[in-house]
Enzyme design. Sequence first.
Site, PDB file in Angstrom:
ATOM      1  N   HIS B  48       0.816  -1.112   0.119  1.00 34.12           N
ATOM      2  CA  HIS B  48       0.102  -0.004  -0.139  1.00 34.12           C
ATOM      3  C   HIS B  48       0.970   1.301  -0.173  1.00 34.12           C
ATOM      4  O   HIS B  48       1.973   1.210   0.579  1.00 34.12           O
ATOM      5  CB  HIS B  48      -0.688  -0.107   1.272  1.00 34.12           C
ATOM      6  CG  HIS B  48      -2.195  -1.044   1.389  1.00 34.12           C
ATOM      7  ND1 HIS B  48      -2.983  -0.714   1.872  1.00 34.12           N
ATOM      8  CD2 HIS B  48      -2.240  -2.109   0.411  1.00 34.12           C
ATOM      9  CE1 HIS B  48      -3.985  -1.674   1.751  1.00 34.12           C
ATOM     10  NE2 HIS B  48      -3.369  -2.538   0.710  1.00 34.12           N
ATOM     11  N   GLU B  50       0.952   3.804   1.860  1.00 31.34           N
ATOM     12  CA  GLU B  50       1.465   4.306   3.210  1.00 31.34           C
ATOM     13  C   GLU B  50       2.507   3.693   3.677  1.00 31.34           C
ATOM     14  O   GLU B  50       3.593   4.101   4.056  1.00 31.34           O
ATOM     15  CB  GLU B  50       0.393   4.314   4.226  1.00 31.34           C
ATOM     16  CG  GLU B  50      -0.906   5.086   3.747  1.00 31.34           C
ATOM     17  CD  GLU B  50      -1.891   4.355   3.182  1.00 31.34           C
ATOM     18  OE1 GLU B  50      -1.719   3.557   2.025  1.00 31.34           O
ATOM     19  OE2 GLU B  50      -2.968   4.480   3.432  1.00 31.34           O
TER      20      GLU B  50
END
Lengths: 148, 148
Positions: B48, B50
């Site tokens: 992901h 992040e």
Amino acid sequence: MKHAYEEAEKAYSKEEVPVGAVIVDCHSGEIIASSHNEMIGKKDPTAHAELLAIQRACLIRGKSRLEECDIYVTLEPCPMCAQAISFARLRRVYFGAYDSKGGGIDHGAKVFNAPSCHHTPEVIGGIEEQKCARLLVKFFEKKRGGSL
Amino acid sequence: MKHAYEEAEKAYSKEEVPVGAVIVDCHSGEIIASSHNEMIGKKDPTAHAELLAIQRACLIRGKSRLEECDIYVTLEPCPMCAQAISFARLRRVYFGAYDSKGGGIDHGAKVFNAPSCHHTPEVIGGIEEQKCARLLVKFFEKKRGGSL
């Protein structure tokens, strides 16, 4: 769990929080990936045993889903790792010690209990619980004692 | 958020779910790391935006804590990323669109609300919300239409 514990011992010998994980093909019983905590060594707060095992197993299998696989981990996974286990579609989670402070399955955010959790693996906790917990207690006692 | 949106556009162009993230030094305003979703490209369910941004920023800074840094992300982080943000000790999370299905801050497991969450960053959601959401809607409409 024996192999996951051996991984936890490797973490202990490197002065990492002793948690180990192993991902196994649920049909053949073959170990696909093994890992232990490497947050200190890698200077990466996401380098938990479970996340590393998932990343390695996906790399080895060449796919992002591990549907026919189970994960063995010596400590109850945190919310980050619990969600990663869900994303990876692992079939079962076998874990050793319960973690009332940092766990994310039976404790804390209880990630698998959220209605928005798309895949909920079967969970079997408390396997070799005392043995797994003892290694963690030993680690933190040593750390508090200033030996680390 | 402009830079995070540009990262989301990069993901879109690679046929990845269009989410982008940027980690910024909260004193100098300098961008330390930028990333976008790479789950398909890397065949890694943990890739992901992040998580990748945190891993890169820690590598660049040479430490596992990013106390004086903020993260900008175009979509509400999932439970995995929310917990990683907490582990990395990021000061603030600025996010764009809310995610009622997969979010882990205002929705689902609400990771920061768990008493066992050791570090809770400040959260500011809904920044450029419509713009960020539109890109995601466009992506999923295209996908459903069979163009991808």
